[in-house]
Design a protein around this motif. Structure first.
Motif, short mmCIF file in Angstrom:
data_model
loop_
_atom_site.label_atom_id
_atom_site.label_comp_id
_atom_site.label_asym_id
_atom_site.label_seq_id
_atom_site.Cartn_x
_atom_site.Cartn_y
_atom_site.Cartn_z
N LEU A 1 -56.85 18.03 9.85
CA LEU A 1 -56.33 17.49 11.23
C LEU A 1 -57.51 17.87 12.27
N SER A 2 -57.76 19.00 12.23
CA SER A 2 -58.59 19.44 13.42
C SER A 2 -59.94 18.94 13.24
N GLU A 3 -60.45 18.78 12.00
CA GLU A 3 -61.79 18.40 11.90
C GLU A 3 -61.74 16.86 12.07
N GLY A 4 -60.54 16.21 11.47
CA GLY A 4 -60.65 14.51 11.39
C GLY A 4 -60.23 14.15 12.61
N VAL A 5 -59.29 14.70 13.46
CA VAL A 5 -58.81 13.92 14.62
C VAL A 5 -58.88 14.62 15.74
N GLU A 6 -59.70 14.09 16.69
CA GLU A 6 -60.43 14.84 17.76
C GLU A 6 -59.19 15.43 18.74
N SER A 7 -58.30 14.66 18.85
CA SER A 7 -57.14 15.06 19.95
C SER A 7 -56.40 16.53 19.31
N ILE A 8 -56.53 16.38 18.09
CA ILE A 8 -55.83 17.90 17.46
C ILE A 8 -56.60 18.84 17.46
#
Lengths: 177, 113
Positions: free
Chosen positions: B34-41
């Motif tokens: 999630l942190s690598e794939g979703v910028e907001s996360i």
């Protein structure tokens, strides 16, 4: 011959903690393997369990020390962004690696894997240390638990070894100066 | 007369510790994706800027691990459980967590978004 302040932290993080981790893992694995009722007297089991606790708690504490110094002291120096217009990137390892197509993999694969996998070592080590403390000599009578924590101990070693090896190779390619 | 079975410590606390480790490792893998794939996360997990979002995802993993350990230990502290089954699940989750730290593996899942 000179060791900079940053390099000295790199030495503590990688070499000092690394060597102590290897020592405590070896001691812990041997002590755990030998904790069998048919191999020891009751007194021998008690002494072996005490030594095992020392080894595995040492390993857990060292693993926490390694990831915390790595994440909050050494890694920020590694990933620091160079000021606009900087041409000599030697003091900025991440930027230095990414600017060289032949070396970029040391960051995009090497450091990306190292920074993530390292954090699993202290977690697995703490679980092993807790179970050893909780059960003590009874581990000798509960082979299922002993077997399970041996696997956790081995995974602790594998995760730390991957992180340590990658750290050494990345430092060779782009040291934190 | 007390038998060996009566005096033997319950295996629940060991099972709780191991399974919590597996849950923490799996959660960590999910936080990495999630942190690598979703910028907001990725931004949301940037709790200490010099270390980037590694600070948030590793701390979140520790929180999930300790919270699940407290929950499972409370549930199993005085009982015997199917240890072999739980240890196998725990070990599998830990191995999955380890695999999800490998960049080509987490990139594969990121590319599924």
């Amino acid at each position: 011959m000179e060791v900079t302040f940053r390099e000295s932290w790199g030495i503590i993080h990688g070499m000092v903690f690394g060597a102590l981790f290897l020592l405590s893992f070896s001691g812990g694995l041997l002590a755990l393997y030998g904790l069998r009722p048919d191999w020891m007297t009751t007194r021998g089991l008690g002494e072996a369990a005490t030594k095992l606790k020392v080894w595995v708690w040492s390993m857990a504490i060292i693993a926490w020390g390694t990831v915390l110094t790595g994440t909050y002291i050494v890694y920020p120096w590694y990933r620091a962004k160079p000021p606009e217009g900087t041409t000599n990137l030697a003091a900025y390892p991440r930027s230095f690696l990414l600017a060289n197509p032949g070396a970029a993999g040391w960051h995009s694969f090497g450091m990306e894997w190292k920074e993530h996998i390292a954090w699993l070592a202290p977690v697995a080590a703490t679980i092993v240390a807790y179970v050893v403390s909780k059960y003590g000599t009874e581990l000798a009578e509960q082979p299922q638990i002993r077997k399970a924590i041996t696997w956790f101990l081995v995974i602790t070693f594998v995760t730390a070894a991957v992180a340590g090896l990658l750290g050494a190779l990345i430092t060779k390619a782009a040291p934190v100066l | 007369m007390a038998t060996n079975q009566d005096t033997k410590m319950k295996n629940g606390p060991a099972a709780a510790a191991l399974l919590a480790g597996g849950i923490g490792a799996l959660a960590y893998g999910i936080f990495i994706i999630l942190s690598e794939g979703v910028e907001s996360i990725g931004h949301a997990l940037n709790w200490y800027n010099p270390s980037g979002n590694l600070s948030g995802k590793s701390t979140m993993m520790v929180i999930v691990w300790l919270a699940s350990w407290a929950f499972l230990n409370n549930k199993w502290k005085d009982t015997d459980v199917d240890f072999e089954k739980i240890a196998t699940i725990a070990l599998s989750l830990l191995v999955i967590g380890v695999l999800l730290t490998v960049p080509p593996v987490f990139d594969f899942f990121i590319n599924l978004f």
